[in-house]
Design a protein around this motif. Structure first.
Motif, mmCIF file in Angstrom:
data_model
loop_
_atom_site.group_PDB
_atom_site.id
_atom_site.type_symbol
_atom_site.label_atom_id
_atom_site.label_comp_id
_atom_site.label_asym_id
_atom_site.label_seq_id
_atom_site.Cartn_x
_atom_site.Cartn_y
_atom_site.Cartn_z
ATOM 1 N N THR A 58 0.813 -1.217 0.000
ATOM 2 C CA THR A 58 0.000 0.000 0.000
ATOM 3 C C THR A 58 0.844 1.263 0.000
ATOM 4 O O THR A 58 0.339 2.342 -0.287
ATOM 5 C CB THR A 58 -0.917 0.038 1.239
ATOM 6 N N HIS A 59 2.125 1.116 0.358
ATOM 7 C CA HIS A 59 3.029 2.260 0.472
ATOM 8 C C HIS A 59 4.395 1.865 -0.082
ATOM 9 O O HIS A 59 4.855 0.747 0.145
ATOM 10 C CB HIS A 59 3.198 2.668 1.938
ATOM 11 N N TYR A 77 2.704 5.638 -9.740
ATOM 12 C CA TYR A 77 1.721 4.833 -9.011
ATOM 13 C C TYR A 77 0.317 5.430 -9.039
ATOM 14 O O TYR A 77 -0.568 4.947 -8.345
ATOM 15 C CB TYR A 77 2.174 4.650 -7.552
ATOM 16 N N GLU A 78 0.082 6.468 -9.847
ATOM 17 C CA GLU A 78 -1.204 7.155 -9.811
ATOM 18 C C GLU A 78 -2.384 6.278 -10.240
ATOM 19 O O GLU A 78 -3.514 6.568 -9.864
ATOM 20 C CB GLU A 78 -1.168 8.464 -10.596
ATOM 21 N N ASP A 79 -2.129 5.218 -10.969
ATOM 22 C CA ASP A 79 -3.221 4.312 -11.343
ATOM 23 C C ASP A 79 -3.422 3.195 -10.307
ATOM 24 O O ASP A 79 -4.148 2.235 -10.546
ATOM 25 C CB ASP A 79 -2.970 3.711 -12.728
ATOM 26 N N THR A 80 -2.790 3.329 -9.156
ATOM 27 C CA THR A 80 -2.934 2.383 -8.046
ATOM 28 C C THR A 80 -3.362 3.162 -6.804
ATOM 29 O O THR A 80 -3.491 4.388 -6.847
ATOM 30 C CB THR A 80 -1.599 1.668 -7.740
ATOM 31 N N ASP A 81 -3.531 2.459 -5.712
ATOM 32 C CA ASP A 81 -3.823 3.111 -4.422
ATOM 33 C C ASP A 81 -2.568 3.255 -3.576
ATOM 34 O O ASP A 81 -2.655 3.523 -2.380
ATOM 35 C CB ASP A 81 -4.888 2.310 -3.659
ATOM 36 N N LEU A 83 0.585 4.774 -1.850
ATOM 37 C CA LEU A 83 1.117 6.063 -1.413
ATOM 38 C C LEU A 83 2.634 5.997 -1.504
ATOM 39 O O LEU A 83 3.242 4.958 -1.208
ATOM 40 C CB LEU A 83 0.664 6.380 0.006
#
Length: 177
Positions: A58-59, A77-81, A83
């Motif tokens: 996630t990070h 990573y903008e097309d994922t969740d 951070l």
């Protein structure tokens, strides 16, 4: 004996740390879980979004951020969740990672408290990412440098560059919280 009654911890000499880091080395993969929900890996792992999704990451902490290094960044990573936290660090003995310890440890700690999974990476996952991971374990988990090295080495071969070890920044720049 309480912590206050214990003798002050002394960081071992660099040669002893190198001995600990080089002892019983065995092959490790591109990515390894070195602490619950905390992974250390290489650049290829960081660029493999399907692998990251499979691991539940996630990070991401990129210890080699920037156009001259591994230029993933938050846009990657903008097309994922996922951070993202970037540290533009050079893997050379003159580079001072100390200014990045607290903010990176806070980022990792916050992710883990939210039940996230964190990948800390650099080019090969052995020096910069390992140093930031060790700093996290010391700052947020209260481990000594030797305890942190032993914890990570149970799962992954790491070898922070001698400059990072000589600086002793990993032990003198951190104050456990």
């Amino acid at each position: 004996m309480s912590r206050k009654e214990e003798p002050e911890y002394q960081t071992p000499p660099t040669c002893d740390l190198l001995g600990l880091l080089l002892k019983n080395r065995r092959p490790t993969g591109a990515v390894n879980e070195v602490w619950p929900n905390l992974y250390v890996g290489d650049a290829a792992t960081a660029r493999d979004k399907s692998l990251l999704a499979g691991l539940g990451v996630t990070h991401v902490v990129n210890a080699a951020d920037g156009p001259q290094h591994i230029d993933t960044g938050p846009r990657f990573y903008e097309d994922t969740d996922i951070l993202y936290h970037g540290v533009e660090a050079a893997d050379c003995k003159q580079f001072d990672l100390c200014p990045f310890f607290t903010e990176t440890a806070d980022f990792i700690h916050g992710a883990l408290r939210q039940e996230g999974k964190v990948l800390v990476h650099c080019a090969r996952g052995v020096s910069r990412s390992a140093t930031l991971t060790l700093a996290f374990l010391m700052i947020k988990e209260g481990l000594t440098l030797v305890e942190a090295v032993e914890a990570v080495r149970r799962r992954r071969n790491i070898l922070p560059n001698v400059g990072f070890l000589n600086q002793r920044k990993v032990s003198c720049c951190v104050e456990p919280s």
